[in-house]
Enzyme design. Structure first.
Site, PDB file in Angstrom:
ATOM      1  N   HIS A 358       5.778  -9.687  -4.148  1.00 17.55           N
ATOM      2  CA  HIS A 358       4.460  -9.054  -4.274  1.00 17.55           C
ATOM      3  C   HIS A 358       4.429  -7.579  -3.952  1.00 17.55           C
ATOM      4  O   HIS A 358       3.350  -6.974  -3.917  1.00 17.55           O
ATOM      5  CB  HIS A 358       3.446  -9.744  -3.364  1.00 17.55           C
ATOM      6  CG  HIS A 358       3.083 -11.123  -3.784  1.00 17.55           C
ATOM      7  ND1 HIS A 358       2.036 -11.407  -4.630  1.00 17.55           N
ATOM      8  CD2 HIS A 358       3.646 -12.307  -3.488  1.00 17.55           C
ATOM      9  CE1 HIS A 358       1.954 -12.704  -4.821  1.00 17.55           C
ATOM     10  NE2 HIS A 358       2.930 -13.283  -4.134  1.00 17.55           N
ATOM     11  N   LYS A 545     -10.780  -2.251  -1.185  1.00 20.74           N
ATOM     12  CA  LYS A 545      -9.440  -2.821  -1.048  1.00 20.74           C
ATOM     13  C   LYS A 545      -8.928  -2.460   0.342  1.00 20.74           C
ATOM     14  O   LYS A 545      -9.572  -1.693   1.050  1.00 20.74           O
ATOM     15  CB  LYS A 545      -8.495  -2.279  -2.128  1.00 20.74           C
ATOM     16  CG  LYS A 545      -8.551  -0.752  -2.291  1.00 20.74           C
ATOM     17  CD  LYS A 545      -7.692  -0.256  -3.447  1.00 20.74           C
ATOM     18  CE  LYS A 545      -8.324  -0.391  -4.814  1.00 20.74           C
ATOM     19  NZ  LYS A 545      -7.819  -1.478  -5.607  1.00 20.74           N
ATOM     20  N   ARG A 546      -7.777  -2.991   0.752  1.00 19.90           N
ATOM     21  CA  ARG A 546      -7.238  -2.587   2.041  1.00 19.90           C
ATOM     22  C   ARG A 546      -7.019  -1.076   2.077  1.00 19.90           C
ATOM     23  O   ARG A 546      -6.738  -0.457   1.041  1.00 19.90           O
ATOM     24  CB  ARG A 546      -5.912  -3.313   2.314  1.00 19.90           C
ATOM     25  CG  ARG A 546      -6.083  -4.739   2.756  1.00 19.90           C
ATOM     26  CD  ARG A 546      -6.957  -4.846   3.988  1.00 19.90           C
ATOM     27  NE  ARG A 546      -6.225  -4.452   5.167  1.00 19.90           N
ATOM     28  CZ  ARG A 546      -5.658  -5.281   6.024  1.00 19.90           C
ATOM     29  NH1 ARG A 546      -5.767  -6.589   5.856  1.00 19.90           N
ATOM     30  NH2 ARG A 546      -4.996  -4.846   7.071  1.00 19.90           N
ATOM     31  N   LYS A 551      -2.803   3.546  -1.726  1.00 15.58           N
ATOM     32  CA  LYS A 551      -3.970   3.232  -2.561  1.00 15.58           C
ATOM     33  C   LYS A 551      -4.867   4.464  -2.758  1.00 15.58           C
ATOM     34  O   LYS A 551      -5.775   4.464  -3.561  1.00 15.58           O
ATOM     35  CB  LYS A 551      -4.757   2.075  -1.957  1.00 15.58           C
ATOM     36  CG  LYS A 551      -3.960   0.762  -1.934  1.00 15.58           C
ATOM     37  CD  LYS A 551      -4.757  -0.376  -1.334  1.00 15.58           C
ATOM     38  CE  LYS A 551      -3.940  -1.635  -1.094  1.00 15.58           C
ATOM     39  NZ  LYS A 551      -3.781  -2.486  -2.288  1.00 15.58           N
ATOM     40  N   THR A 655      -5.718  -6.989  -8.070  1.00 21.15           N
ATOM     41  CA  THR A 655      -6.499  -8.062  -8.693  1.00 21.15           C
ATOM     42  C   THR A 655      -7.980  -7.699  -8.721  1.00 21.15           C
ATOM     43  O   THR A 655      -8.723  -8.197  -9.565  1.00 21.15           O
ATOM     44  CB  THR A 655      -6.305  -9.408  -7.952  1.00 21.15           C
ATOM     45  OG1 THR A 655      -6.314  -9.163  -6.547  1.00 21.15           O
ATOM     46  CG2 THR A 655      -4.998 -10.058  -8.349  1.00 21.15           C
ATOM     47  N   LYS A 659     -11.274  -8.180 -11.494  1.00 25.03           N
ATOM     48  CA  LYS A 659     -12.632  -8.658 -11.162  1.00 25.03           C
ATOM     49  C   LYS A 659     -13.686  -7.675 -11.656  1.00 25.03           C
ATOM     50  O   LYS A 659     -14.703  -8.057 -12.240  1.00 25.03           O
ATOM     51  CB  LYS A 659     -12.771  -8.855  -9.643  1.00 25.03           C
ATOM     52  CG  LYS A 659     -11.859  -9.945  -9.101  1.00 25.03           C
ATOM     53  CD  LYS A 659     -11.719  -9.912  -7.579  1.00 25.03           C
ATOM     54  CE  LYS A 659     -10.508 -10.742  -7.167  1.00 25.03           C
ATOM     55  NZ  LYS A 659     -10.063 -10.476  -5.788  1.00 25.03           N
TER      56      LYS A 659
END
Ligand code: 26V
Length: 818
Positions: A358, A545-546, A551, A655, A659
């Site tokens: 992952h 998100k985290r 990110k 992911t 969504k």
């Protein structure tokens, strides 16, 4: 098909309330009502649940150290088709179902993407109707609750169990098993000269299983998520009483033993990127792996399945390396309990195991110290050492250089590399999006790919569209059904039929109205919880998100600062832009200092911008506290823009990107992870792309040549926002600003924020421009929804079934190499 009758439901409910609480419905609080309702539903499904456990063609066991389930009531009622009747029945009893739904705890037994994916996969396995079950840990405390105090993150324990229990679980004491830690391994020869392995003087810990039903969509398939709680062994375990190692142990030793056992399933590690090598974590990993493997063998023995038949009867999936000990544990059972030879045991094990990677972040790779493994899990250590020694012999036999052997070895320099173990022992290794799989094959795991290319495959992630569209966005879901019928619910490829409405203004206006209604709802929540008034006509631009440097929430907030300056600089402080609401949601790992600094920065910038009247509400910034599954269900349906702006190559898939797309948001993205495949589906004209390519990032990493300082010195508007971090421009931001400044300038901006930010700004301008043209925007939104079907996790699971679990291993793997 299970049916429900309102009258009987009400009777059942009343009776259950009395049985459990000896009180009338009027006296009950919401938690009690929830508990009674869950018991009633569990009663109704009990026969199907029992039936699903009977042995089917092949069973899949999905091992994951995290399952981020989210609330279950709504989704269970949807899947059973009971929602309307239950709602009506409860109403007649004076109960509002929505209040009960809100009272349900949200089990946060996961950190982020990996745990949520595991939950979506359970939903899809049940809904496509296979016998697929999860094994995990029943953490007493899930992921911490996030609070902001003076704009900084503070962590509060997540006490999700109400009076120690969860309404959907059933404890199964007769299925408890024993997990053995420490001690010594001895070989004993019996009379026939057979060597038997005996584990002596171990510390016994009891694993108590709690079962949660996983209900398929209208198909009578009910699978099980079995999560284990660690306890000190009860007297039922015979000799293994409280005084484990020796019967005459003192009271103090007994207490120590209790702490030792209790600690194991106490808390979820709140980290999802930085490997720390903590002993307790290894105890957790072995705990659920050993319990699960023993449970599987118990089942197989009950059904009289011989070890040699296992590859036809079961598939075991290793979700990231955390359950990697499944491999040596299966070997242990086959060798020590079933009495098989090494070769027989290895042959079976390697035909059963499959593994998903992952992340390519090297700091997340699990490497356990040999010493720790030897001490804590001596038998696991011996078996891993044997696997390694055979593998290294094999590699040397092929004439590889010592350099290469060193890179591929499972054990090296006092460490055990769990990913290498998984690759060597699995018949399938997959990445989670096309780009990620390619990077595994060509960069990160190249040696292994060159060796056994047939093991590698891609399985692009997906999302449970039942939760992420049907139940969280009912208005949109109803419109879709009205337009194209309901076939899409069982097969999301049918969503494509929406494309024929791309020029239908009526439909496009309805789409816009639905989005607006969702925005109004979210605005209401934000006003109630944060006291910030936001304009539902503004663009809702969302990054949830985290929090992680890769990110790049930092790029987002620096761009907000840039806009803020633009407004202040402009004549009459009017710039030609659509009003925007920037929405953030993110938890930082408690020990990740830079991430926490970025949270503080966003909060301080929010205060600055939101309270400056000169901004005239052109921009608002909202950081929603305690982001998690339940909040995601409120936020995502209300988004216009989905921020997927990771440094290319770093986000394995993502992911939430799927969504958002399914709910009609337009994606602002780098070509990273599954964004690449979203682009394949909708075309680049229907999203907003920017930033470095994967090749550019890889080249920078390999050959250097990136200078954040040069960019800073050559770009005035960039320098201005970077300077804001340290010059007092942002009230309340203290030393955190310096920390971020240093990460960017002193340490050369590892994630290329300054390199991509100009292009990001241009992409944001394109968004503002297109949003003015409502018709165009709505068309793009419709095209996104229409092409999101491929991202249902039903598609993903069907691929796992066909290519991995039910196909079994490639013939190359059958002639196992070592
Ligand atoms: C890694 C580690 C490293 C050691 C410390 C504890 C810990 C806990 C969890 C993890 C897993 C991190 C990997 C992960 O969550 N990856 C995410 O997986 C998603 C599902 O495949 C994917 O969409 C995201 O892009 C990826 O970051």
């Amino acid at each position: 098909m299970l049916t429900i009758n309102k009258k009987r439901f009400k009777e059942h409910f009343r009776r259950k309330m009395h049985n459990l609480y000896t009180q009338s419905i009027e006296e009950a609080n919401n938690e009690e009502i929830l508990n009674v309702l869950c018991c009633v539903i569990k009663d109704m499904i009990s026969r199907d649940w029992e039936g699903s456990r009977l042995y089917q063609e092949k069973a899949v066991f999905y091992f994951s150290i995290e399952f981020l389930l989210g609330r279950q009531l709504k989704s269970n009622l949807l899947n059973l088709g009971f929602e309307d009747t239950v709602r009506q029945g409860l109403k007649e009893l004076g109960i509002d179902l929505d209040d009960i739904m809100e009272a349900e705890p949200d089990p946060a037994l996961g950190n982020g993407g990996l745990g949520r994916l595991a939950a979506c996969f359970l939903d899809s396995m049940a809904s496509v109707g296979i016998s697929g079950h999860g094994y995990g840990i029943r953490y007493k405390y899930g992921l911490f609750e996030q609070k902001f105090v003076n704009n900084s993150q503070v962590e509060v324990p997540d006490n999700w169990l109400i009076n120690g229990a969860y309404p959907w679980e059933t404890v199964r004491p007769n299925r408890a098993v024993l997990v053995k830690y420490e001690g010594n391994i001895e070989m004993e020869e019996d009379e026939e000269g057979n060597v038997r392995v005996i584990h002596k003087d171990y510390i016994p810990v009891m694993a108590m299983p709690y079962d949660i039903p996983i209900i398929g969509y209208r198909n009578e398939c009910i699978n099980t998520l079995r999560i284990w709680k660690s306890e000190v062994p009860s007297r039922d375990f015979g000799k293994l009483s409280l005084y484990a190692r020796n019967e005459s142990a003192s009271y103090e030793e007994a207490l120590k033993h209790k702490y030792y056992a209790d600690e194991i399933s106490q808390t979820l590690y709140p980290n999802d990127s930085n490997y720390a090598g903590k002993l307790l974590r290894l105890k957790q990993e072995y705990f659920f792996v050993s319990s699960g493997m023993q449970d599987i063998f118990r089942k197989c023995r009950r059904y009289k399945i011989k070890p040699q038949e296992l590859p036809d009867k079961i598939a075991i999936h290793i979700n990231d390396t955390h359950p990697a000990l499944c491999i040596p544990e299966m070997m242990r059972i086959l060798l020590d309990e079933e009495g098989l030879s090494w070769d027989e045991a290895w042959d079976i094990t390697t035909k059963v195991m499959s593994y998903t990677n992952h992340t390519i972040l090297s700091e997340a790779l699990e490497r356990w110290s040999e010493d720790i493994m030897k001490e804590l899990l001596p038998r696991m250590y011996m078996i891993i050492a044997e696997i390694n020694s055979r593998y290294v012999d094999y590699l040397r036999g092929k004439g590889y250089s010592e350099e290469k052997v060193k890179r591929m070895a499972i054990m090296y320099d006092g460490e055990i590399r769990m990913a290498n173990l998984c690759i060597v022992a699995s018949y399938s290794v997959n990445g989670v999006a096309k780009l990620h799989t390619k990077l595994l094959e060509e960069e990160v795991l190249k040696d292994f790919y060159d060796e056994e290319p047939y093991k590698f495959n891609n399985k692009t992630n997906g999302i449970a569209h039942r939760r992420w569209l049907i139940s969280s966005n009912p208005e949109l879901s109803n419109l879709i059904t009205e337009l194209i019928g309901n076939k899409w619910i069982k097969d999301t490829r049918n969503l494509k039929k929406l494309e024929k409405f791309v020029d239908d203004e009526k439909v496009l206006n309805r789409l816009e109205k639905i989005k607006f209604n969702n925005k109004v709802k979210l605005a209401k929540y934000i006003e109630e919880t944060k006291g910030i008034k936001i304009n539902p006509n503004s663009i809702f631009d969302v990054q949830v998100k985290r929090l992680h440097a890769y990110k790049r929430q930092l790029m987002n907030v620096l761009h907000i600062l840039y806009l803020y300056h633009e407004i202040l600089d402009s004549e009459d402080m009017e710039i030609d832009m659509e009003p925007r609401t920037f929405i953030f949601g993110a938890k930082a790992a408690p020990g990740y200092y830079l991430a926490k600094c970025i949270i503080k920065l966003i909060n301080c910038v929010a205060d600055l911008v939101n309270n400056d009247p000169r901004v005239k509400d052109k921009i608002k910034v909202v950081f929603i506290e305690n982001y998690g599954v339940s909040l995601a269900e409120k936020i995502i349906p209300a988004a216009n823009v989905s921020e997927q702006i990771s440094t290319t190559t770093k986000e394995a898939s993502g992911t939430s990107n799927m969504k958002f797309m399914m709910n009609g948001a337009l994606t602002l993205a780098t070509l990273d992870g599954a964004n690449v495949e979203i682009c394949e589906q909708v075309g680049k004209e229907n999203m907003f792309l920017f930033g470095l390519s994967a090749k550019q990032v890889l080249d920078y990493n390999k050959y250097g040549g990136y200078s954040a300082k040069d960019l800073y010195h050559s770009n005035k508007s960039l320098a201005r926002v970077v300077d804001d971090l340290v010059n007092g421009f942002i009230p309340g931001l203290g030393k955190e600003g310096r920390e971020i400044y240093d990460a960017l300038i002193t340490y050369n901006d590892e994630y290329f924020v300054l390199r991509d930010i100009d292009e990001y700004e241009e992409a944001q301008q394109r968004i503002s421009k297109i949003y003015k043209d409502k018709l165009k925007w709505n068309k793009m939104s419709l095209i996104n929804i229409a092409n999101s079907g491929i991202f249902s996790s039903d598609r993903t699971i069907n691929e796992y079934i066909e290519d991995i679990w039910f196909r079994g291993c490639d013939e190359n793997v059958q002639n196992n190499i070592i």
